[in-house]
Design a protein around this motif. Structure first.
Motif, PDB file in Angstrom:
ATOM      1  N   UNK A  16       3.562  13.903  -9.568  1.00  0.00           N
ATOM      2  CA  UNK A  16       4.694  14.827  -9.673  1.00  0.00           C
ATOM      3  C   UNK A  16       5.226  14.850 -11.100  1.00  0.00           C
ATOM      4  N   UNK A  17       5.359  13.693 -11.696  1.00  0.00           N
ATOM      5  CA  UNK A  17       5.841  13.594 -13.069  1.00  0.00           C
ATOM      6  C   UNK A  17       4.886  14.306 -14.027  1.00  0.00           C
ATOM      7  N   UNK A  18       3.616  14.142 -13.814  1.00  0.00           N
ATOM      8  CA  UNK A  18       2.614  14.800 -14.652  1.00  0.00           C
ATOM      9  C   UNK A  18       2.714  16.324 -14.521  1.00  0.00           C
ATOM     10  N   UNK A  54       0.832  -1.208   0.000  1.00  0.00           N
ATOM     11  CA  UNK A  54       0.000   0.000   0.000  1.00  0.00           C
ATOM     12  C   UNK A  54       0.864   1.254   0.000  1.00  0.00           C
ATOM     13  N   UNK A  55       1.938   1.243   0.796  1.00  0.00           N
ATOM     14  CA  UNK A  55       2.837   2.400   0.849  1.00  0.00           C
ATOM     15  C   UNK A  55       3.501   2.621  -0.504  1.00  0.00           C
ATOM     16  N   UNK A  56       3.919   1.543  -1.137  1.00  0.00           N
ATOM     17  CA  UNK A  56       4.554   1.655  -2.450  1.00  0.00           C
ATOM     18  C   UNK A  56       3.546   2.188  -3.471  1.00  0.00           C
ATOM     19  N   UNK A  57       2.306   1.732  -3.393  1.00  0.00           N
ATOM     20  CA  UNK A  57       1.271   2.213  -4.317  1.00  0.00           C
ATOM     21  C   UNK A  57       1.033   3.711  -4.135  1.00  0.00           C
ATOM     22  N   UNK A  58       0.980   4.157  -2.891  1.00  0.00           N
ATOM     23  CA  UNK A  58       0.781   5.580  -2.613  1.00  0.00           C
ATOM     24  C   UNK A  58       1.965   6.384  -3.150  1.00  0.00           C
ATOM     25  N   UNK A  59       3.166   5.878  -2.901  1.00  0.00           N
ATOM     26  CA  UNK A  59       4.362   6.566  -3.392  1.00  0.00           C
ATOM     27  C   UNK A  59       4.372   6.612  -4.920  1.00  0.00           C
ATOM     28  N   UNK A  60       3.998   5.504  -5.568  1.00  0.00           N
ATOM     29  CA  UNK A  60       3.945   5.454  -7.024  1.00  0.00           C
ATOM     30  C   UNK A  60       2.960   6.494  -7.558  1.00  0.00           C
ATOM     31  N   UNK A  61       1.786   6.564  -6.914  1.00  0.00           N
ATOM     32  CA  UNK A  61       0.780   7.537  -7.360  1.00  0.00           C
ATOM     33  C   UNK A  61       1.291   8.971  -7.184  1.00  0.00           C
TER      34      UNK A  61
END
Length: 164
Positions: free
Chosen positions: A36-38, A24-31
């Motif tokens: 940020x990239x967008x 879940x933490x990795x998913x939040x970080x990915x999002x």
């Protein structure tokens, strides 16, 4: 045996919960990274659009200078220095058009990047190029103004000298 099995089940359950939290933490970080990239891509696109608008203003200024060049062509031919200035302006315009094309190509390349560091680096390059183009634009505008003043002086001198 039952106690050991229950203990193993608790450990496995704890490990499973920990893994789930990590996912879940990795998913939040990915999002967050995607967001940020967008945002950075939008910033770079805005800078590119601004650079393109700046290039269009420079092209218009160069087109005005070119029209003025045609109008006073005979007087300018008498002054080789003025002709050289005009050729320099044309060469700079060609360079600016090439720079614009490079910016367009960089934008195409940038939009395709998946690496955040590459996007940040490319954004810095675009910003640096934009500043360079602003300086070149100011120089060109100053040269055009000098050329116009020189042509006005020549025209005034020409009308003052009586023809025989």
């Amino acid at each position: 045996d039952k106690l050991a099995a229950e203990e193993s089940a608790k450990i496995a359950s704890g490990a499973s919960d920990a893994l789930r939290r990590n996912v879940e933490a990795i998913s939040v970080e990915r999002d967050a990274l995607r967001q940020q990239l967008s945002e950075q891509a939008e910033e770079v696109q805005a800078k590119l659009d601004q650079s393109t608008e700046e290039m269009e203003r420079i092209r218009e200024a160069a087109a005005s200078a070119h029209a003025l060049h045609k109008e006073y062509r005979q007087e300018m031919q008498k002054l080789s220095a003025s002709a050289q200035v005009s050729e320099t302006l044309k060469a700079k315009l060609n360079l600016l058009e090439k720079d614009n094309q490079q910016l367009v190509n960089q934008n195409v390349h940038l939009v395709g990047h998946q690496n955040l560091k590459q996007k940040i680096h490319m954004h810095a390059k675009v910003k640096e190029e934009n500043n360079k183009l602003k300086q070149e634009k100011a120089t060109l505008e100053r040269q055009v103004a000098q050329q116009k003043a020189q042509l006005a002086r020549l025209s005034a001198e020409k009308t003052r000298v009586p023809r025989k």
